[in-house]
Design a protein around this motif. Structure first.
Motif, mmCIF file in Angstrom:
data_model
loop_
_atom_site.group_PDB
_atom_site.id
_atom_site.type_symbol
_atom_site.label_atom_id
_atom_site.label_comp_id
_atom_site.label_asym_id
_atom_site.label_seq_id
_atom_site.Cartn_x
_atom_site.Cartn_y
_atom_site.Cartn_z
ATOM 1 N N ASP A 56 0.835 -1.202 0.000
ATOM 2 C CA ASP A 56 0.000 0.000 0.000
ATOM 3 C C ASP A 56 0.871 1.254 0.000
ATOM 4 O O ASP A 56 0.589 2.221 -0.726
ATOM 5 C CB ASP A 56 -0.923 -0.018 1.225
ATOM 6 N N LEU A 57 1.926 1.247 0.790
ATOM 7 C CA LEU A 57 2.805 2.413 0.845
ATOM 8 C C LEU A 57 3.501 2.635 -0.497
ATOM 9 O O LEU A 57 3.641 3.776 -0.951
ATOM 10 C CB LEU A 57 3.837 2.240 1.961
ATOM 11 N N ALA A 58 3.935 1.555 -1.151
ATOM 12 C CA ALA A 58 4.556 1.699 -2.470
ATOM 13 C C ALA A 58 3.589 2.347 -3.452
ATOM 14 O O ALA A 58 3.972 3.219 -4.250
ATOM 15 C CB ALA A 58 5.011 0.330 -2.984
ATOM 16 N N MET A 59 2.335 1.930 -3.415
ATOM 17 C CA MET A 59 1.328 2.515 -4.293
ATOM 18 C C MET A 59 1.137 3.993 -3.975
ATOM 19 O O MET A 59 0.980 4.826 -4.885
ATOM 20 C CB MET A 59 0.010 1.760 -4.144
ATOM 21 N N ARG A 60 1.165 4.339 -2.693
ATOM 22 C CA ARG A 60 1.010 5.750 -2.305
ATOM 23 C C ARG A 60 2.197 6.583 -2.787
ATOM 24 O O ARG A 60 2.020 7.697 -3.300
ATOM 25 C CB ARG A 60 0.874 5.853 -0.781
ATOM 26 N N VAL A 61 3.399 6.063 -2.606
ATOM 27 C CA VAL A 61 4.583 6.802 -3.031
ATOM 28 C C VAL A 61 4.552 7.043 -4.536
ATOM 29 O O VAL A 61 4.822 8.153 -5.015
ATOM 30 C CB VAL A 61 5.858 6.034 -2.627
ATOM 31 N N TYR A 62 4.194 6.018 -5.304
ATOM 32 C CA TYR A 62 4.186 6.137 -6.762
ATOM 33 C C TYR A 62 3.092 7.084 -7.255
ATOM 34 O O TYR A 62 3.320 7.867 -8.185
ATOM 35 C CB TYR A 62 4.003 4.760 -7.388
ATOM 36 N N THR A 63 1.919 6.997 -6.644
ATOM 37 C CA THR A 63 0.780 7.791 -7.121
ATOM 38 C C THR A 63 0.648 9.149 -6.444
ATOM 39 O O THR A 63 -0.185 9.961 -6.848
ATOM 40 C CB THR A 63 -0.530 7.016 -6.927
ATOM 41 N N GLY A 64 1.441 9.385 -5.395
ATOM 42 C CA GLY A 64 1.374 10.673 -4.711
ATOM 43 C C GLY A 64 0.264 10.785 -3.692
ATOM 44 O O GLY A 64 -0.060 11.894 -3.246
ATOM 45 N N VAL A 65 -0.321 9.661 -3.272
ATOM 46 C CA VAL A 65 -1.358 9.675 -2.237
ATOM 47 C C VAL A 65 -0.696 9.809 -0.869
ATOM 48 O O VAL A 65 0.278 9.101 -0.568
ATOM 49 C CB VAL A 65 -2.212 8.391 -2.295
ATOM 50 N N ALA A 66 -1.188 10.693 -0.051
ATOM 51 C CA ALA A 66 -0.588 10.947 1.262
ATOM 52 C C ALA A 66 -0.632 9.697 2.133
ATOM 53 O O ALA A 66 -1.527 8.857 2.006
ATOM 54 C CB ALA A 66 -1.314 12.096 1.955
#
Length: 519
Positions: A56-66
Motif C-alpha cells: 500500500d505504501l509503495a502505491m502511495r509513493v508512486y501515485t502521490g497519495v498521502a
C-alpha cells in the motif's frame, strides 16, 4: 453478508469440508489498514500484514497519495484478508478452478482470500480470467494476484475517475509485479504469464484505445495494457503524455481521439510498442520513506472465534440463498457450543439472513443486543430485515429507517447505515431530507470503490439536474473491463442523456426494492 449494497463476484460457493467441530488454530494480525486472519501461524499472519502495508505504501509513493504510518482506520474501512486451506479451497470459494486468490471491494468491509498451500504442479486459470498467473513460485504467484486485485481497490478508493479498460488492467498488472527487496520497491518487471500474448499479438494502439465491448473481448488488454502502461510511464520521450490522455478521457473526449491528441501518431506508437517488447524493459527502483515500517498487533483467536471462521468466510465471499440454507445446520451447532459468543451469534445471524430465515435472524439480533446493546451490525441486520418485509408491506420502511438511524448513532461513519437511510426515502418515493443526502455523499467519500453507492449517487445527481456530475461519477462503471456489456449499455444511455433523452438513464440507475433475490 448479503446486503443491499454488496457488489461482489458472481460465484457459486461449494461447501467447505471443515465443520464447526473441527476448528483450526487461527491468528489475527492487525495494522492501521488491514486485518489478516490466517490459519498458517502467527509469523505468517504478521508477514502478510506487514507486506500489505508495504505494498500500500509503495502505491502511495508512486501515485502521490498521502500516507501516515500511524494512521488507524476504523474497523469497517479496513481490508480483511483470510488465508486458509489450499488453492482448491480458494477455487471452490470463487467458483472457478485455478484461482489463487480474489478480492471483493465492498462498502463496510472489503475482503480478500488466499490459500496457505498451492499445488505448483497444476496450471492456472485461462487467459483473461481474474488470476492468470501460471506456474511461478507459489508464494510470489499469490502475492501477484493479491497485489493486482488490491490495486483496483486502491485506484478507485483514492483516485476515482474514468479510466479506460486497458489502463485499469495494465497498471494493475504493473503493480501485480511490484517487487520489494530490503527497503526498496521495484516496478517494471514483466509478467511471465502475459508474455505469450505480448509476444504473439502485434501491438495495435488503435484497437487498444477503442472502447467497444468487442474490443475488450478480442484484444489482450491485460498483456498489452501492461506493455503500454509500462512504456508510457517509464519512457522519457513520452513523459507527461499519459497524464494528458487521462485528463482528456475525464473531460469526456472519445478514447481514440484522446489518444491521438495525447500520443500523436498511433501507428508510430504501435511500432514503438512492438520494438519495446523486444528490447530491455524499463522500470524504476524507489526507496521507502524512512521510519515507515508498520506496527503489527497479533493475537490468537479464541476458541469461539476460531470455530466460526469457515462459516464466516463462506458468508463473506457471498452465498446464494440455497447455499446459506445448507449452512444453517452448522450455525445451529455452533450456537449450541457457544450460546453467548457475540462473534458466533453474528456469524449465525449472517447465515440465517442469507437463508431468508428472517424470524430466526431477528431472534439472534435480540440475543446479541441483550449482550451488547451497542453492536452496530445487529442494528444493520434489523434494518435489512425490515427492508425485506417492506417488499410486501411498505409500512416496514419506517422500521428500517429507525434501525438505520440507530446503527448510525452507534457508528456515524458506517457507510451501510448512511446509504440504507437514504434508500428508505427512494423506495418510498419520498423526497430525501438534506441529512439523508449528506449521508449518501459521505458514504461515497468513504467507499467510492463500491459500485452500488456510485450508482446511487449518480441517480441522485441526475434527479437534481446535475447531469455532467452524474456522468463523471459513472465514469469508472462505463469503462469497467469486467462487465464490458453493461459498460457499453451504460455508455449508450449516457449518450442519449447528453442528447436530451435523460429518462432511460434515470430509470436504469434508480434502485428498486423488489429486485429478485439470488437463489
Amino acid at each position: 453478508m448479503k446486503s443491499i449494497l454488496r457488489v461482489a463476484l458472481a460465484m457459486l460457493v461449494t461447501q467447505l469440508s471443515v465443520g464447526p467441530a473441527f476448528a483450526a488454530e487461527w491468528w489475527l494480525a492487525e495494522t492501521g489498514q488491514f486485518r489478516v486472519y490466517s490459519e498458517a501461524g502467527e509469523q505468517e499472519a504478521i508477514d502478510i500484514a506487514t507486506r500489505l502495508e508495504r505494498v500500500d505504501l509503495a502505491m502511495r509513493v508512486y501515485t502521490g497519495v498521502a500516507y501516515d504510518v500511524d494512521r488507524e482506520l476504523p474497523e469497517e474501512a479496513k481490508v480483511s484478508l483470510f488465508q486458509f486451506g489450499d488453492d482448491d479451497d480458494i477455487g471452490d470459494l470463487a467458483g472457478q478452478r485455478g484461482v489463487l486468490g480474489f478480492f471483493i471491494p465492498r462498502a463496510g468491509g472489503s475482503v480478500a482470500f488466499i490459500p496457505v498451500e498451492v499445488d505448483k504442479r497444476r496450471g492456472y486459470a485461462s487467459p483473461g480470467s481474474r488470476s492468470n498467473y501460471a506456474l511461478m513460485e507459489n508464494t510470489i504467484a499469490v502475492q501477484q494476484v493479491l497485489q493486482h486485485e488490491y490495486f483496483h481497490y486502491f485506484m478507485f478508493q483514492h483516485s476515482p475517475a474514468a479510466y479506460p479498460a486497458w489502463y485499469i488492467e495494465g497498471l494493475a498488472e504493473v503493480f501485480g509485479m511490484l517487487r520489494i527487496e530490503d527497503n526498496t520497491f521495484y516496478l517494471g518487471d514483466p509478467p511471465p504469464a502475459r508474455m505469450a500474448s505480448i509476444k504473439q499479438v502485434r501491438p495495435n494502439a488503435n484497437l487498444m484505445f477503442g472502447t467497444s465491448a468487442a474490443n475488450l473481448r478480442e484484444y489482450p488488454i491485460y498483456a498489452h495494457g501492461w506493455l503500454a502502461t509500462n512504456y508510457l510511464s517509464f519512457e522519457p520521450s513520452r513523459k507527461g503524455q499519459l497524464a494528458e490522455y487521462l485528463k482528456l478521457i475525464n473531460q469526456g473526449v472519445d478514447g481514440l481521439e484522446a489518444a491521438k491528441q495525447a500520443f500523436g501518431d498511433l501507428g508510430k506508437l504501435s511500432r514503438e510498442l512492438a520494438e519495446y517488447r523486444d528490447a530491455r524493459i524499463l522500470g524504476i527502483a524507489v526507496p521507502f520513506p524512512p521510519n515507515s515500517n508498520p506496527d503489527v498487533k497479533v493475537r490468537k483467536l479464541s476458541a469461539d472465534e476460531a470455530a466460526r471462521m469457515m462459516m464466516m468466510i463462506e458468508s463473506k465471499a457471498g452465498v446464494t440463498r440455497s447455499k446459506a440454507r445448507e449452512q444453517v445446520k452448522d450455525a445451529k451447532q455452533l450456537l449450541e457450543q457457544y450460546p453467548n459468543s457475540v462473534p458466533v451469534l453474528l456469524a449465525a445471524l449472517e447465515v440465517e439472513f442469507d437463508a431468508t430465515n428472517y424470524t430466526e435472524a431477528q431472534g439472534l439480533i435480540d440475543r446479541i443486543l441483550a449482550i451488547d446493546p451497542e453492536e452496530e451490525k445487529a442494528k444493520l441486520y434489523e434494518a435489512w430485515i425490515a427492508l425485506e418485509y417492506a417488499k410486501k408491506d411498505p409500512n416496514w420502511l419506517s422500521k428500517a429507517r429507525s434501525a438505520f438511524v440507530a446503527a448510525n448513532r452507534i457508528n456515524p461513519i458506517e457507510p451501510n447505515a448512511l446509504v440504507g437511510y437514504y434508500l428508505t426515502y427512494v423506495y418510498a418515493d419520498e423526497k430525501a431530507p438534506e441529512a439523508a443526502i449528506i449521508g449518501l455523499e459521505e458514504a461515497y467519500r468513504t467507499a467510492p470503490f463500491d459500485s452500488g453507492i456510485r450508482t446511487l449517487l449518480a441517480h441522485l445527481l441526475l434527479t437534481e439536474g446535475k447531469d455532467e456530475q452524474a456522468i463523471a461519477v459513472l465514469g469508472p462503471l462505463m469503462n469497467s473491463p469486467h462487465s464490458s456489456d453493461e459498460a457499453e449499455e451504460l455508455r449508450g444511455l449516457v449518450e442519449k442523456a447528453r442528447a436530451g433523452n435523460r429518462q432511460p438513464l434515470i430509470d436504469k440507475l434508480k434502485p428498486k426494492l423488489n429486485d429478485k433475490d439470488e437463489d
